[in-house]
Design a protein around this motif. Structure first.
Motif, PDB file in Angstrom:
ATOM      1  N   SER B  23       1.164  -2.282   6.037  1.00  0.00           N
ATOM      2  CA  SER B  23       0.009  -1.717   6.737  1.00  0.00           C
ATOM      3  C   SER B  23       0.486  -1.381   8.141  1.00  0.00           C
ATOM      4  CB  SER B  23      -1.134  -2.747   6.777  1.00  0.00           C
ATOM      5  OG  SER B  23      -0.874  -3.732   7.756  1.00  0.00           O
ATOM      6  N   SER B 170      -3.299 -11.014  10.190  1.00  0.00           N
ATOM      7  CA  SER B 170      -3.517  -9.812   9.396  1.00  0.00           C
ATOM      8  C   SER B 170      -3.510 -10.191   7.931  1.00  0.00           C
ATOM      9  CB  SER B 170      -2.414  -8.773   9.656  1.00  0.00           C
ATOM     10  OG  SER B 170      -2.358  -8.420  11.017  1.00  0.00           O
ATOM     11  N   LEU B 172      -3.638  -8.384   3.944  1.00  0.00           N
ATOM     12  CA  LEU B 172      -3.426  -7.132   3.214  1.00  0.00           C
ATOM     13  C   LEU B 172      -3.586  -7.383   1.729  1.00  0.00           C
ATOM     14  CD1 LEU B 172      -0.408  -4.730   3.728  1.00  0.00           C
ATOM     15  CD2 LEU B 172      -0.869  -5.666   1.468  1.00  0.00           C
ATOM     16  N   ASP B 174      -2.877  -5.206  -1.889  1.00  0.00           N
ATOM     17  CA  ASP B 174      -2.292  -3.993  -2.441  1.00  0.00           C
ATOM     18  C   ASP B 174      -2.477  -4.025  -3.951  1.00  0.00           C
ATOM     19  OD1 ASP B 174      -0.154  -1.663  -1.789  1.00  0.00           O
ATOM     20  OD2 ASP B 174       0.307  -2.606  -3.734  1.00  0.00           O
ATOM     21  N   THR B 184      -4.179   0.297  -0.869  1.00  0.00           N
ATOM     22  CA  THR B 184      -3.902  -0.803   0.052  1.00  0.00           C
ATOM     23  C   THR B 184      -5.038  -0.904   1.056  1.00  0.00           C
ATOM     24  OG1 THR B 184      -1.540  -0.330  -0.127  1.00  0.00           O
ATOM     25  CG2 THR B 184      -2.219  -1.781   1.657  1.00  0.00           C
ATOM     26  N   SER B 186      -6.331  -3.409   4.476  1.00  0.00           N
ATOM     27  CA  SER B 186      -5.904  -4.496   5.359  1.00  0.00           C
ATOM     28  C   SER B 186      -6.916  -4.703   6.465  1.00  0.00           C
ATOM     29  CB  SER B 186      -4.523  -4.207   5.964  1.00  0.00           C
ATOM     30  OG  SER B 186      -4.588  -3.101   6.833  1.00  0.00           O
ATOM     31  N   THR B 200      -8.058  -1.041   7.617  1.00  0.00           N
ATOM     32  CA  THR B 200      -7.341   0.141   7.140  1.00  0.00           C
ATOM     33  C   THR B 200      -7.465   0.251   5.638  1.00  0.00           C
ATOM     34  OG1 THR B 200      -5.233  -1.007   6.859  1.00  0.00           O
ATOM     35  CG2 THR B 200      -5.645  -0.019   9.000  1.00  0.00           C
ATOM     36  N   ARG B 214       2.433   7.569   1.624  1.00  0.00           N
ATOM     37  CA  ARG B 214       1.227   6.804   1.937  1.00  0.00           C
ATOM     38  C   ARG B 214       0.340   7.648   2.838  1.00  0.00           C
ATOM     39  NH1 ARG B 214       2.637   3.358   5.475  1.00  0.00           N
ATOM     40  NH2 ARG B 214       0.836   1.994   5.344  1.00  0.00           N
ATOM     41  N   LEU B 218      -7.327   4.379   9.551  1.00  0.00           N
ATOM     42  CA  LEU B 218      -7.503   3.120  10.283  1.00  0.00           C
ATOM     43  C   LEU B 218      -8.829   3.193  11.019  1.00  0.00           C
ATOM     44  CD1 LEU B 218      -4.878   1.248  12.433  1.00  0.00           C
ATOM     45  CD2 LEU B 218      -7.155   1.708  13.345  1.00  0.00           C
TER      46      LEU B 218
END
Lengths: 225, 249
Positions: B23, B170, B172, B174, B184, B186, B200, B214, B218
């Motif tokens: 991320s 953080s 995440l 996926d 994904t 996050s 995000t 990708r 955000l």
């Protein structure tokens, strides 16, 4: 003129500090400025934002910006042109502390001040006239040669005046490369209009303001009394 | 080996775990490779874009990374461009699911007076961060958690400080979709930070084995809520669109 109006002399003060007492040289409207004189502002409490030009100068006769180097050190800003000021031209200038950007530097503090101009020509004008305990006083745009008396007319009648002393107490840190404005006073007189005639036949006319001479000088030098 | 041959080798020999989840705030702990990132601010305060070139090298349990950002950003005199702060990171897999990292960012240009989301990316400054990553999950769905502690110094103009400590977490997730696609998401919480809360969402596609595209957005929730140290009114005024193309093996 619109360009002039857009220009604003800028100083700074934090929210907690008293208003800045900044003085700019040459005075607003001053003529006969030397070709090598640096534009100087003393007493700035500003901390300009990164990326700011600090000073912007426009040649009002030729158009375009004047290239030069601006530095700010211990509250004194100096702008030195890359080449001597063109002779006989008028200039407008302002300070640039930068602007706040949403994703950039912030925190610049600005205040408005009258637009400023000066010239390297030898035009002689009366910039302001006051009436206070000294009588009627005229502030001229440049120094006159010694023993030369300006042709001043108070409400149409010739006014005999004497050169005043001590006016520059408002600015003890005046830079030495810029001549002071000259003041002529006639004690005991009163009137509404003051006209200055020059040898080449031109004249300038101002309304007499009731107030201290120091205040008028301070306004011309951009200070904040 | 010429760059073209290197790229060809990377593209044709890509183990499945080379492209690790990532991320904007979580570096991938995967294989060796190169990546180009773009992030652009969208909204009335837009005009700021960041490109980042990243190279990664995996040496058994050690992962080295060099990232060099550059930006085009608005100034009072118009748009300007300059280098951001290059960063150097080293991660060590303490155990297969735990990684410790050290990331150092160094001052790139003294004139990059802008920040996109991360405070140490562009604005003149330098600092060091300790990072801990752990990941778990299945082959189809992976989770990554990162803790971060850092000390930084910056050019002292608002909204930045002369020095600051960063504490961040953080998370995440996926999720693999089929053999070539994935999603994904996050969430990042950081303090001190110019964008303290971020959410995000990104989609990814493996164009060819080892080459991953990708794209995502955000959402700076903290900035929207007025929690940024910058003088900003609360409100939904901006978001960041990002994309990357990465080659890894």
């Amino acid at each position: 003129m619109s360009r002039l109006l857009l220009l604003a002399l800028v100083g700074c003060a934090s929210d907690d500090a008293p208003p800045a007492e900044a003085f700019a040289f040459p005075a607003n409207g001053q003529t006969g400025v030397a070709s090598t004189a640096a534009l100087t502002v003393v007493g700035l409490q500003a901390e300009p934002l990164p990326g700011a030009d600090l000073a912007r100068v426009v040649d009002l006769d030729a158009g375009g910006h004047i290239a030069g180097t601006a530095t700010l050190d211990s509250g004194t800003l100096r702008f030195v042109p890359d080449a001597p000021w063109p002779a006989g031209h008028r200039f407008a200038w302002s300070l640039d502390p930068g602007v706040d950007l949403p994703h950039g530097p912030q925190g610049g503090v600005q205040f408005d001040s009258p637009a400023r101009s000066f010239s390297t020509n030898d035009d002689l004008t009366v910039l302001a006239a006051t009436r206070d305990a000294r009588g009627v006083c005229a502030i001229l745009s440049r120094e006159l040669p010694t023993a030369t008396e300006p042709a001043l007319y108070l409400d149409g009648a010739r006014m005999v005046a004497e050169r005043a002393e001590g006016w520059d107490i408002i600015s003890p840190r005046r830079p030495t490369d810029i001549a002071p404005l000259q003041v002529w006073c006639a004690p005991g007189l009163d009137g509404q209009w003051l006209r200055l005639r020059t040898e080449d036949g031109s004249s300038s006319l101002v309304e007499i303001s009731y107030g201290a001479l120091e205040d008028a000088l301070t306004a011309l030098y951009g200070g904040r009394p | 080996m010429s760059p073209l041959l290197l790229l060809a080798a990377l593209a044709t020999a890509a183990p499945d775990d080379a492209q690790a989840p990532q991320s904007p705030r979580i570096d991938p702990i995967g294989g060796s490779g190169v990546q180009v990132d773009y992030a652009g601010l969208v909204g009335p305060d837009g005009g700021l874009a960041v490109w980042t070139a990243t190279a990664r090298l995996r040496l058994e349990r050690v992962h080295l990374q060099v990232a060099v950002p550059s930006a085009r950003f608005p100034t009072a005199r118009g748009a300007d461009g300059a280098l951001g702060n290059p960063s150097f990171a080293a991660y060590y897999e303490v155990r297969p699911e735990h990684t410790l990292g050290l990331r150092v960012s160094t001052r790139g240009s003294a004139e990059t007076w802008a920040w996109l989301n991360e405070p140490d990316e562009l604005w003149p400054g330098q600092g060091i961060d300790l990072l801990w990553q752990t990941h778990w999950g299945s082959e189809q769905t992976q989770f990554v958690f990162q803790g971060q502690l850092g000390a930084h110094s910056s050019a002292d103009y608002a909204p930045f400080r002369d020095s600051w400590v960063r504490l961040g977490v953080s998370g995440l997730v996926d999720h693999q979709l089929g053999s070539r696609f994935g999603l994904t998401g996050s969430l990042d919480l950081q303090y001190w930070d110019t964008s303290p809360i971020e959410l995000t969402a990104a989609a990814r596609a493996d164009l060819i084995p080892g080459l991953r595209l990708r794209v995502g957005a955000l959402l700076p929730l903290g900035t929207w809520a007025g929690l940024t140290p910058a003088q900003r009114d609360a409100g939904v005024r901006e978001l960041t669109l990002f994309g990357s193309l990465g080659l890894a093996r």
